[in-house]
Enzyme design. Structure first.
Site, PDB file in Angstrom:
ATOM      1  N   HIS A  18       0.837  -1.201   0.000  1.00 51.96           N
ATOM      2  CA  HIS A  18       0.000   0.000   0.000  1.00 51.96           C
ATOM      3  C   HIS A  18       0.872   1.251   0.000  1.00 51.96           C
ATOM      4  O   HIS A  18       0.630   2.196  -0.754  1.00 51.96           O
ATOM      5  CB  HIS A  18      -0.897   0.041   1.242  1.00 51.96           C
ATOM      6  N   ARG A  92      -2.523  -6.307  -8.123  1.00 47.41           N
ATOM      7  CA  ARG A  92      -1.347  -7.133  -7.853  1.00 47.41           C
ATOM      8  C   ARG A  92      -1.195  -8.247  -8.882  1.00 47.41           C
ATOM      9  O   ARG A  92      -0.092  -8.622  -9.246  1.00 47.41           O
ATOM     10  CB  ARG A  92      -1.450  -7.764  -6.467  1.00 47.41           C
ATOM     11  N   SER A 130      -3.110  -7.650   2.772  1.00 49.76           N
ATOM     12  CA  SER A 130      -3.399  -7.501   4.199  1.00 49.76           C
ATOM     13  C   SER A 130      -3.878  -8.805   4.810  1.00 49.76           C
ATOM     14  O   SER A 130      -3.501  -9.149   5.933  1.00 49.76           O
ATOM     15  CB  SER A 130      -4.456  -6.418   4.416  1.00 49.76           C
TER      16      SER A 130
END
Length: 162
Positions: A18, A92, A130
């Site tokens: 991030h 991603r 995450s």
């Protein structure tokens, strides 16, 4: 032209991936708001909204033209309410594209005033998410390669590993 953008997400927790996207975004946009969603229908966060905002501020505090804010409701409403004309989304892998494309199309349907741009992370961060970081931390693994020191400490405390 003064272009303000937002990078929305739950950031539970904020990762180096991030951070990478934010650091690169400020080279493109005049102002970037990290918009941390209070809740979503599909996610139950490990950290509450205030904790996620605090961790994001700690991780990104050294970057000019970045502001961290929590929000509730629709992302496009937050964007319009704060004069943000661009939504930044990270991709991603190819598997992210279908969902993100659908989300961008829905946002465009809700308002034509906000555009979505996609950024890809630097290669060394393409595998970080995450949810994977939370899982590693929960199982006692070392997350220091994936998050800032303050985020690592918060994860260790939350997972009772201090």
């Amino acid at each position: 032209m003064n272009v303000a953008a937002m990078y929305p997400g739950t950031f539970d927790p904020i990762t180096l991936g991030h951070e990478d996207l934010v650091r690169r975004s400020v080279r493109v946009f005049d102002r970037v708001v990290i918009a941390i969603a209070a809740d979503t229908v599909s996610k139950a966060p490990m950290f509450n909204l205030a904790e996620r905002v605090d961790l994001a501020n700690a991780a990104l505090g050294d970057i000019k033209n970045v502001e961290v804010m929590g929000y509730k409701g629709l992302t496009v409403d937050f964007a319009r309410d704060h004069g943000l004309s661009v939504i930044i989304r990270g991709l991603r892998a190819v598997s992210d594209f279908e969902y993100e494309f659908q989300l961008a199309a829905m946002n465009r349907h809700l308002t034509e005033d906000v555009e979505t741009v996609f950024l890809t992370p630097t290669d060394k961060y393409t595998f970080i998410s995450s949810s994977l970081v939370r899982e590693i931390a929960t199982l006692g693994g070392d997350v220091s390669e994936f998050v800032s020191p303050k985020v690592k400490l918060a994860l260790m405390e939350r997972c009772d590993q201090t």
